[in-house]
Design an enzyme around this catalytic site. Structure first.
Site, PDB file in Angstrom:
ATOM      1  N   HIS A  92       0.827  -1.211   0.000  1.00  0.00           N
ATOM      2  CA  HIS A  92       0.000   0.000   0.000  1.00  0.00           C
ATOM      3  C   HIS A  92       0.857   1.255   0.000  1.00  0.00           C
ATOM      4  O   HIS A  92       0.462   2.292   0.534  1.00  0.00           O
ATOM      5  CB  HIS A  92      -0.961  -0.013   1.197  1.00  0.00           C
ATOM      6  CG  HIS A  92      -1.902  -1.174   1.161  1.00  0.00           C
ATOM      7  ND1 HIS A  92      -3.166  -1.108   0.617  1.00  0.00           N
ATOM      8  CD2 HIS A  92      -1.741  -2.457   1.563  1.00  0.00           C
ATOM      9  CE1 HIS A  92      -3.744  -2.294   0.690  1.00  0.00           C
ATOM     10  NE2 HIS A  92      -2.896  -3.129   1.260  1.00  0.00           N
ATOM     11  N   HIS A 152      -1.750   3.613  -4.940  1.00  0.00           N
ATOM     12  CA  HIS A 152      -1.961   2.160  -4.946  1.00  0.00           C
ATOM     13  C   HIS A 152      -3.449   1.819  -5.009  1.00  0.00           C
ATOM     14  O   HIS A 152      -4.311   2.689  -4.870  1.00  0.00           O
ATOM     15  CB  HIS A 152      -1.321   1.518  -3.710  1.00  0.00           C
ATOM     16  CG  HIS A 152      -1.975   1.922  -2.420  1.00  0.00           C
ATOM     17  ND1 HIS A 152      -1.623   3.052  -1.724  1.00  0.00           N
ATOM     18  CD2 HIS A 152      -2.983   1.349  -1.700  1.00  0.00           C
ATOM     19  CE1 HIS A 152      -2.370   3.159  -0.635  1.00  0.00           C
ATOM     20  NE2 HIS A 152      -3.212   2.140  -0.597  1.00  0.00           N
ATOM     21  N   ASP A 175      -6.372  -0.902  -3.420  1.00  0.00           N
ATOM     22  CA  ASP A 175      -6.735  -1.867  -2.373  1.00  0.00           C
ATOM     23  C   ASP A 175      -7.614  -2.964  -2.967  1.00  0.00           C
ATOM     24  O   ASP A 175      -8.607  -2.674  -3.647  1.00  0.00           O
ATOM     25  CB  ASP A 175      -7.552  -1.192  -1.258  1.00  0.00           C
ATOM     26  CG  ASP A 175      -6.743  -0.262  -0.391  1.00  0.00           C
ATOM     27  OD1 ASP A 175      -5.532  -0.129  -0.612  1.00  0.00           O
ATOM     28  OD2 ASP A 175      -7.356   0.360   0.502  1.00  0.00           O
ATOM     29  N   HIS A 195      -7.858  -6.714   1.537  1.00  0.00           N
ATOM     30  CA  HIS A 195      -7.182  -5.798   2.461  1.00  0.00           C
ATOM     31  C   HIS A 195      -7.925  -5.705   3.788  1.00  0.00           C
ATOM     32  O   HIS A 195      -7.303  -5.643   4.855  1.00  0.00           O
ATOM     33  CB  HIS A 195      -7.070  -4.420   1.798  1.00  0.00           C
ATOM     34  CG  HIS A 195      -6.475  -3.356   2.653  1.00  0.00           C
ATOM     35  ND1 HIS A 195      -5.333  -3.541   3.403  1.00  0.00           N
ATOM     36  CD2 HIS A 195      -6.865  -2.057   2.874  1.00  0.00           C
ATOM     37  CE1 HIS A 195      -5.038  -2.427   4.044  1.00  0.00           C
ATOM     38  NE2 HIS A 195      -5.957  -1.516   3.756  1.00  0.00           N
ATOM     39  N   HIS A 217     -14.106   1.382   3.820  1.00  0.00           N
ATOM     40  CA  HIS A 217     -13.430   0.296   3.113  1.00  0.00           C
ATOM     41  C   HIS A 217     -14.343  -0.922   2.985  1.00  0.00           C
ATOM     42  O   HIS A 217     -14.469  -1.521   1.912  1.00  0.00           O
ATOM     43  CB  HIS A 217     -12.164  -0.125   3.869  1.00  0.00           C
ATOM     44  CG  HIS A 217     -10.926   0.624   3.498  1.00  0.00           C
ATOM     45  ND1 HIS A 217     -10.566   1.787   4.116  1.00  0.00           N
ATOM     46  CD2 HIS A 217      -9.944   0.349   2.594  1.00  0.00           C
ATOM     47  CE1 HIS A 217      -9.416   2.214   3.611  1.00  0.00           C
ATOM     48  NE2 HIS A 217      -9.017   1.359   2.679  1.00  0.00           N
ATOM     49  N   GLU A 251      -5.946   4.833  -3.786  1.00  0.00           N
ATOM     50  CA  GLU A 251      -5.586   5.837  -2.786  1.00  0.00           C
ATOM     51  C   GLU A 251      -4.310   6.575  -3.183  1.00  0.00           C
ATOM     52  O   GLU A 251      -3.482   6.059  -3.933  1.00  0.00           O
ATOM     53  CB  GLU A 251      -5.407   5.168  -1.417  1.00  0.00           C
ATOM     54  CG  GLU A 251      -6.690   4.526  -0.914  1.00  0.00           C
ATOM     55  CD  GLU A 251      -6.507   3.667   0.321  1.00  0.00           C
ATOM     56  OE1 GLU A 251      -7.519   3.387   0.985  1.00  0.00           O
ATOM     57  OE2 GLU A 251      -5.352   3.254   0.616  1.00  0.00           O
TER      58      GLU A 251
END
Length: 217
Positions: A44, A48, A50, A54, A159, A171
């Site tokens: 991360h 990046h 996710d 994650h 998330h 992100e």
């Protein structure tokens, strides 16, 4: 085309507690006649993506997604100005009137101006109900800050709302003052690791048939 990624180097900021970026010489021209770099990077680090795994124990890793999943029709949602710790409301997302057939909402909070400083972690966030609004409409989410959840969150509700429907989260985009159109194509391909929960990406915006972009900065 515009590169919306933060460069990776040993000076790159990482989420507190994550492994730092490491670029160590393994072979050198002077000693070996060629150069090889030993690269160490957390999943991360920098700009990046996710994977659901994650935050969800039974969530899919990135390798479960076809490569086409990382070529996205994006809609820019300019939320500026936002204060530290602000939350993004459903009303603000609705007011942006994103195209119903887009794949990705790029949330421009303006917070990437604080990249590399402690203030970066006082970023705005997406409350669970707004994350659910995105997930219910089939939108992946990208942000120019560290997380859709507030810094220090332990339940990671935004998330989970997105990952629970196999939405991807991008992100740490580097949006700055880039002149981006309301709609564009985003290419953000992860490294081809097997079973990982995230990966750095090279996030590149290109115009679609209805928009244009200035040359890369």
């Amino acid at each position: 085309m515009k590169d919306l990624s933060h460069p990776l180097s040993p000076d790159t900021s990482v989420y507190p507690g994550d492994p730092p970026v490491r670029l160590d010489p393994h072979a050198t021209h002077a000693a070996d006649g060629y150069r090889v770099t030993d690269i160490g990077v957390g999943s991360h680090a920098g700009t990046h993506v996710d994977a659901p795994s994650h935050v969800l124990e039974d969530g899919d890793p990135l390798s479960a997604f076809p490569v086409s999943r990382f070529r996205l029709d994006a809609a820019l949602v300019d939320l500026r100005p936002l204060d530290a710790g602000a939350t993004v409301s459903i009303a603000a997302l609705e007011a942006a009137d994103p195209a119903p057939d887009c794949d990705l909402l790029v949330l421009r909070t303006g917070w990437d101006v604080h990249w590399g400083t402690d203030r970066y972690y006082d970023h705005p966030s997406l409350p669970p109900e707004a994350a659910t609004w995105c997930a219910d409409r089939g939108y992946d989410v990208a942000l120019d800050c560290a997380s859709p959840d507030p810094f220090g969150s332990t339940d990671l509700r935004a998330h989970r709302a997105l990952s629970g429907t196999n939405r991807l989260i991008f992100e740490n985009l580097r949006l700055g003052d880039a002149e981006l159109p309301g709609q564009f194509r985003l290419h953000a391909y992860p490294l081809s690791f097997v079973g990982v929960d995230g990966s750095p990406v090279r996030a590149v915006a290109e115009p679609n048939s209805e928009s244009s972009l200035d040359s890369d900065r």
